[in-house]
Write an enzyme that holds these catalytic residues in place. Structure first.
Site, PDB file in Angstrom:
ATOM      1  N   SER A 279      64.453  62.297  57.903  1.00  0.00           N
ATOM      2  CA  SER A 279      63.864  63.213  58.873  1.00  0.00           C
ATOM      3  C   SER A 279      62.540  63.729  58.343  1.00  0.00           C
ATOM      4  O   SER A 279      62.377  63.910  57.130  1.00  0.00           O
ATOM      5  CB  SER A 279      64.805  64.405  59.120  1.00  0.00           C
ATOM      6  OG  SER A 279      64.161  65.400  59.896  1.00  0.00           O
TER       7      SER A 279
ATOM      8  N   TYR B 289      69.815  71.307  55.688  1.00  0.00           N
ATOM      9  CA  TYR B 289      69.580  69.976  56.250  1.00  0.00           C
ATOM     10  C   TYR B 289      68.265  69.404  55.738  1.00  0.00           C
ATOM     11  O   TYR B 289      68.202  68.235  55.327  1.00  0.00           O
ATOM     12  CB  TYR B 289      69.571  70.068  57.772  1.00  0.00           C
ATOM     13  CG  TYR B 289      69.339  68.759  58.483  1.00  0.00           C
ATOM     14  CD1 TYR B 289      70.370  67.827  58.616  1.00  0.00           C
ATOM     15  CD2 TYR B 289      68.097  68.455  59.034  1.00  0.00           C
ATOM     16  CE1 TYR B 289      70.172  66.630  59.274  1.00  0.00           C
ATOM     17  CE2 TYR B 289      67.888  67.259  59.695  1.00  0.00           C
ATOM     18  CZ  TYR B 289      68.921  66.349  59.815  1.00  0.00           C
ATOM     19  OH  TYR B 289      68.714  65.155  60.470  1.00  0.00           O
TER      20      TYR B 289
END
Length: 233
Positions: A136, A159
């Site tokens: 990501s 995350y």
């Protein structure tokens, strides 16, 4: 043994994983759809013409058994797509705990290493092995410091930290395994359960993943890209 190219996609009973499976099947791959939930996994695999593989990336025993089944069925693996992941809780920063971080890392980072370790012997038997780690832009330090990018404003620390770890794992494995092309793909903000159905389509979100998976021999390794091209680390 199958003469088709063989791929495995983890966390693939829905969202980005399932769309990746669908597109690889369409590209002529025999695809193992990895998922923990038997009922959902089998239904998803049947829907896209894949082969269900029961797989929990947090379990050594489950991953070992999955590798044994792929070896029995195909004898090798051409493409491993590490996709299984969780966002973890969204809390006030005062309330994040070590257990919260442990849960995220166990799935998003340790799970990737567990899969790579278990399937390296099968990747070594491929004439053109590839590993695609779904990462990501939230794991990019450069994008975090760019105020014009959404990555500077969005994302939980847990995350994002796990995705930064995946980025480093990608470049290190790419250097240590020169016979395997290892790359990190950023789906971008994609409309799935993890994003609250916000963002572009899952088809668009899988563009970078599929591009790395289908890249020709001599293609990139140790790269980080989204559907628009290379990203800054």
């Amino acid at each position: 043994m199958s003469t088709q190219p063989v791929a495995l996609v983890t966390g693939a009973n829905k969202g980005i994983g399932l769309e990746t499976v669908r597109r690889l099947v369409e590209a002529g791959f025999r695809v193992h759809l990895g998922a923990r939930d038997k009922q959902r996994g089998r239904a998803a695999a049947d829907a896209v013409g894949a082969h269900f593989l029961e797989l929990d990336v947090t379990s050594d025993a489950s991953v070992r058994r999955a590798a044994e089944l792929v070896e029995q069925a195909d004898g090798h693996l051409d493409v491993l797509v590490n996709n299984a992941g969780i966002t973890g809780p969204v809390r006030d920063p005062h309330d994040y705990t070590a257990d919260d971080m442990s849960d995220v890392v166990q799935t998003n980072v340790v799970g990737y290493v567990r899969l790579i370790h278990a399937f390296l012997p099968l990747l070594d038997k491929s004439g053109d092995p590839r590993i695609v780690n779904v990462s990501s832009g939230l794991g990019s330090f450069a994008l975090f410091h760019d105020p014009d990018r959404i990555e500077s404003r969005a994302g939980t620390p847990l995350y994002a930290a796990s995705k930064a770890a995946i980025n480093m794992l990608t470049v290190r494995f790419a250097r240590l395994l020169p016979h395997i092309r290892v790359n990190a793909a950023d789906p971008g903000l994609t409309a799935t359960d993890l994003s609250g159905d916000t963002g572009h389509s899952v088809h668009d979100g899988t563009d970078a993943i599929v591009a790395f998976a289908l890249s020709a021999p001599g293609g990139p390794t140790g790269a980080f890209a989204d559907r628009a091209g290379d990203l800054s680390w």
